[in-house]
Design an enzyme around this catalytic site. Structure first.
Site: not given
Length: 329
Positions: A141, A192, A257, A282
């Site tokens: 983002a 991923k 992550n 996530e």
């Protein structure tokens, strides 16, 4: 005039609103936090995420009323973290999605059902697969907010639906290709995150770039094996929504992550890492969900197992990675 809504208020949702305003006169935007709604309406900025990005206030229709937002538009882009999708949508009537096109930009699994978002929307809300799409690809983002060139993929079983959303997202700094591998791309976007978390743990433990390169290479093989099991169609794993997304999430300074994993490798508890980041990684939720899904499959995924054991079995990261080393090729 096309009427489109974005559901969610985090960094990626904010960046998506920026993209959509290149092609739409206005964007309807559902946000949960009162301070975000207030700051968008008063100053044209999201006070909590990407606060340096300014929007033309007169082109935003910001609301806390999810039912009203969905009713007002023909298409919805869902960008709520997967752990909160079910709670967010439960306020809607069962008929809310009738006649709507829906695109998932959520790269996660619904923890209550162990489904990717498309599967959940199909089964819980009875949205036709032909009316759904997923948008994915290497797309931090922060870089989108800066207008840096980004490549996305719009996937749907209905080519017209995929093209509809591709047209919404395509602009000077966003190129969009089409695909029919809806579930493969969604699952790749989920898994991923787990591997990026593993890379972060490795760096936090002090492993070097040589080891990380081997770790990522093995992650690609695990991803390939897993995707064949969940959705066995021909796909080019070397393309942007698969390996491209894996690489940027594993190596970028913007990767939540990787950052989360790095903190775990440095000795933070899971709770401490979550509290300090103040953002959703996530991969934390995905590692448990994918682990549960994988139990029914006759495949070996040692990297996934390693991350799961560290996060959910309270095993020491150094011990788990020492045991992982001889399993890598």
């Amino acid at each position: 005039m096309r009427k489109v809504a974005v559901i969610g208020s985090g960094s990626w949702a904010t960046a998506i609103v920026k993209i959509l305003l290149n092609n739409l006169e206005e964007v309807h935007w559902w946000v949960r936090e009162p301070e975000i709604k207030r700051s968008l309406e008063t100053n044209g900025v999201n006070a909590l995420y990407l606060s340096g990005l300014e929007f033309p206030k007169e082109r935003l229709r910001v609301s806390h009323d999810l039912a009203a937002v969905v009713e007002a538009v023909e298409a919805v882009v869902l960008v709520v973290p997967s752990a909160f999708v079910e709670d967010t949508l439960q306020v809607l009537p069962d008929t809310a999605w009738a006649g709507k096109k829906v695109c998932s930009a959520t790269k996660g699994i619904i923890p209550q059902t162990n489904q990717v978002v498309g599967e959940y929307l199909r089964d819980r809300w009875h949205i036709a697969e032909g009316d759904m799409a997923v948008i994915s690809g290497p797309s931090h983002a922060e870089e989108v907010a800066l207008g840096r060139l980004t490549y996305l993929t719009a996937a749907s079983v209905n080519e017209d639906t995929a093209k509809y959303f591709a047209d919404l997202f395509a602009c000077r700094y966003v190129h969009v290709r089409l695909s029919d591998d809806v579930y493969g791309i969604e699952y790749a976007a989920v898994i991923k995150n787990v591997y990026a978390l593993a890379v972060g743990i490795a760096k936090g433990l002090g492993y070097g770039d040589n080891f990380v390169a081997v770790l990522v290479a093995n992650a690609v093989e695990e991803m390939n094996i897993f995707l064949k099991e969940v959705h066995h169609i021909h796909r080019n794993l070397a393309s942007a929504p698969y390996i491209g997304d894996l690489l940027v999430t594993s190596y970028s300074q913007f990767s939540r992550n990787r950052t989360f994993g790095n903190m775990i490798g440095q000795g933070y508890s899971v709770r401490s890492a979550i509290l300090e980041m103040k953002m959703v990684a996530e991969g934390y939720y995905a590692s448990r969900c994918v682990h549960d899904i994988k139990r029914a499959m006759p495949i070996a995924m040692p990297i996934l197992e390693a991350v799961h054991d560290i996060l959910y079995e309270n095993k020491k990261a150094a011990t788990v990675f020492a045991a992982l080393e001889p399993k890598l090729k």
